[in-house]
Design a protein around this motif. Structure first.
Motif, short mmCIF file in Angstrom:
data_model
loop_
_atom_site.label_atom_id
_atom_site.label_comp_id
_atom_site.label_asym_id
_atom_site.label_seq_id
_atom_site.Cartn_x
_atom_site.Cartn_y
_atom_site.Cartn_z
N MET A 1 26.62 -12.84 26.79
CA MET A 1 26.65 -14.11 27.69
C MET A 1 27.66 -14.89 27.13
O MET A 1 28.03 -15.06 26.09
CB MET A 1 25.11 -14.72 27.06
CG MET A 1 24.89 -16.12 27.34
SD MET A 1 23.51 -16.49 26.63
CE MET A 1 22.71 -15.59 25.51
N SER A 2 27.92 -15.64 28.08
CA SER A 2 29.21 -16.53 28.12
C SER A 2 28.94 -17.72 27.34
O SER A 2 27.73 -18.43 27.34
CB SER A 2 29.84 -17.02 29.39
OG SER A 2 29.10 -17.75 30.11
N PHE A 3 29.86 -18.41 26.65
CA PHE A 3 29.69 -19.86 25.96
C PHE A 3 29.30 -20.97 27.11
O PHE A 3 28.33 -21.78 26.78
CB PHE A 3 31.08 -20.10 25.31
CG PHE A 3 30.73 -21.70 24.90
CD1 PHE A 3 30.21 -21.85 23.71
CD2 PHE A 3 31.63 -22.62 25.54
CE1 PHE A 3 30.07 -23.24 23.11
CE2 PHE A 3 31.57 -24.12 25.12
CZ PHE A 3 30.98 -24.11 23.80
N ARG A 6 25.35 -20.50 27.93
CA ARG A 6 24.69 -21.21 26.69
C ARG A 6 24.79 -22.83 26.84
O ARG A 6 23.72 -23.30 26.65
CB ARG A 6 25.18 -20.64 25.42
CG ARG A 6 24.69 -19.37 24.87
CD ARG A 6 25.12 -19.03 23.66
NE ARG A 6 25.21 -17.82 23.22
CZ ARG A 6 24.22 -17.10 22.63
NH1 ARG A 6 23.18 -17.76 22.00
NH2 ARG A 6 24.24 -16.08 22.38
N SER A 9 22.88 -24.10 29.83
CA SER A 9 21.41 -24.02 29.73
C SER A 9 20.78 -24.90 28.65
O SER A 9 19.71 -25.47 28.84
CB SER A 9 21.32 -22.56 29.21
OG SER A 9 21.29 -21.66 30.09
N SER A 10 21.40 -24.83 27.63
CA SER A 10 20.80 -26.16 26.70
C SER A 10 21.05 -27.63 27.23
O SER A 10 20.25 -28.35 26.59
CB SER A 10 21.72 -26.14 25.27
OG SER A 10 23.27 -26.21 25.23
N LYS A 15 14.31 -24.73 26.54
CA LYS A 15 14.02 -23.58 26.15
C LYS A 15 12.35 -23.40 25.99
O LYS A 15 11.59 -24.25 25.57
CB LYS A 15 14.43 -23.16 24.83
CG LYS A 15 13.98 -21.71 24.40
CD LYS A 15 14.63 -21.46 23.08
CE LYS A 15 14.12 -19.97 22.44
NZ LYS A 15 14.87 -19.72 21.14
N THR A 18 10.86 -16.82 24.28
CA THR A 18 11.68 -15.58 24.07
C THR A 18 10.34 -14.37 24.26
O THR A 18 9.48 -14.54 23.58
CB THR A 18 12.25 -15.58 22.75
OG1 THR A 18 13.03 -16.68 22.67
CG2 THR A 18 13.33 -14.36 22.64
N TYR A 26 14.14 -20.53 30.04
CA TYR A 26 14.58 -21.89 30.28
C TYR A 26 13.81 -22.44 31.62
O TYR A 26 13.81 -21.77 32.55
CB TYR A 26 16.11 -22.18 30.31
CG TYR A 26 16.76 -21.75 29.11
CD1 TYR A 26 16.94 -22.67 28.22
CD2 TYR A 26 17.30 -20.45 28.88
CE1 TYR A 26 17.50 -22.52 26.96
CE2 TYR A 26 17.93 -20.16 27.68
CZ TYR A 26 18.16 -21.39 26.58
OH TYR A 26 18.88 -21.03 25.54
N ILE A 43 18.05 -15.75 29.95
CA ILE A 43 19.22 -15.16 29.69
C ILE A 43 18.78 -14.13 28.84
O ILE A 43 18.09 -14.12 27.83
CB ILE A 43 20.04 -16.17 28.63
CG1 ILE A 43 20.46 -17.28 29.47
CG2 ILE A 43 21.15 -15.60 28.16
CD1 ILE A 43 20.90 -18.50 28.63
#
Length: 119
Positions: A1-3, A6, A9-10, A15, A18, A26, A43
């Protein structure tokens, strides 16, 4: 997963949880103007994009079928454990006669008569 994924999403979502495979889910902080509901996304733990690893409990939540994720416990004895798509793996289904199983098909019965016009 790319930076960037992330970070996005944040910042734009919260969130929700899981699953047992490590996939993180998300929900957007704002509603979409057309549907009047927040966007939901996942993700994947392995970094890939294989949607068949999403268990049914989370699939229902992702598609707005349920307002909250369903509990991830076996409720009935007939329910099987979730398995991802096995196509292209050594565990994929291969019928009798497939090249990987030996490539020999069974002999046809001999009870077939071809149709000919005018008979």
């Amino acid at each position: 997963m790319s930076f960037l994924l992330r970070l996005t999403s944040s910042l734009r979502g919260r969130k929700v949880g899981t699953d047992r495979f490590g996939t993180v889910y998300y929900e957007g902080k704002t509603s979409q103007p057309i549907y009047d509901r927040p966007r939901r996304w996942a993700i994947y733990a392995d970094g890939g994009r294989e949607p068949t690893v999403v268990p049914p409990e989370w699939h229902a939540w992702l598609h707005h079928t349920t307002p909250a994720p369903l509990p991830e416990e076996k409720r009935h004895p007939w329910q099987q454990e979730h398995r991802p798509n096995l196509t292209g793996t050594p565990h994929a289904y291969r019928p009798i006669g497939h090249d990987y199983v030996g490539g020999t098909r069974r002999v046809t019965g001999g009870d077939y008569e071809a149709w000919t016009p005018g008979s």
